[in-house]
Motif scaffolding. Structure first.
Motif, PDB file in Angstrom:
ATOM      1  N   ILE A 190      43.046  46.351  29.585  1.00  0.00           N
ATOM      2  CA  ILE A 190      43.438  45.178  30.381  1.00  0.00           C
ATOM      3  C   ILE A 190      44.433  45.594  31.461  1.00  0.00           C
ATOM      4  N   ASP A 218      40.835  34.393  32.743  1.00  0.00           N
ATOM      5  CA  ASP A 218      40.744  35.853  32.716  1.00  0.00           C
ATOM      6  C   ASP A 218      39.888  36.336  31.551  1.00  0.00           C
ATOM      7  N   THR A 237      39.000  39.096  23.990  1.00  0.00           N
ATOM      8  CA  THR A 237      37.956  39.836  24.706  1.00  0.00           C
ATOM      9  C   THR A 237      37.449  41.055  23.957  1.00  0.00           C
ATOM     10  N   TYR A 263      42.454  47.267  34.237  1.00  0.00           N
ATOM     11  CA  TYR A 263      41.775  46.294  35.093  1.00  0.00           C
ATOM     12  C   TYR A 263      42.770  45.521  35.950  1.00  0.00           C
ATOM     13  N   LEU A 321      37.183  39.230  32.299  1.00  0.00           N
ATOM     14  CA  LEU A 321      37.076  40.453  31.505  1.00  0.00           C
ATOM     15  C   LEU A 321      35.741  40.523  30.766  1.00  0.00           C
TER      16      LEU A 321
END
Length: 150
Positions: free
Chosen positions: A21, A46, A14, A24, A50
């Motif tokens: 991360i 995911d 990402t 989040y 993200l």
């Protein structure tokens, strides 16, 4: 079970930092599973979650708006095309509003923005006697009010 990613793998895929991360995850936007050694593992879906967060922030959605959208996605499976289409439909109007604001800003920034400053020579023409103030505080014309509409 679907292939699981480590937090490091997710960060590499990402472009986010591991701490982002974790942030989040703490906000409930992604959810990790734990390995037998208590290490975080994430679903491949995911990556999409993200990535959506990154794009949504870049187009101006607040974290609260992003949370509202992501809470509607299932945590137990990867989001489907239909799941993403529902989010897209819901945020379309907000994006159109932001695009209109950016266009107004681009087109009017060199002139009167309806802020009530009356410091530019053109303010006397566009906003005589600070008529924009009747619409409320702030740069009224950039926020969508029309000059002379008061």
């Amino acid at each position: 079970m679907a292939e699981l990613l480590t937090i490091g793998d997710l960060a590499r895929r990402t472009g986010l930092s591991i701490s982002a991360i974790r942030f989040y995850e703490a906000r409930g936007l992604v959810q990790s599973l734990r390995s037998s050694g208590n290490q975080r593992r994430f679903l491949r879906g995911d990556i999409r979650r993200l990535s959506f967060i990154l794009i949504a922030q870049r187009v101006g959605l607040s974290l609260a708006e992003i949370e509202t959208e992501l809470v509607a996605l299932p945590q137990s499976r990867n989001p489907t095309r239909a799941d993403w289409q529902r989010i897209s439909t819901r945020i379309h109007g907000r994006l159109e509003e932001r695009i209109a604001l950016l266009q107004r800003t681009r087109d009017r920034l060199g002139g009167c923005i309806g802020c009530g400053c009356l410091s530019l020579d053109t303010c006397a023409l566009y906003n005589p006697a600070d008529r924009a103030a009747h619409g409320g505080a702030g740069p009224r014309y950039l926020l969508g009010d029309e000059p002379g509409g008061y």
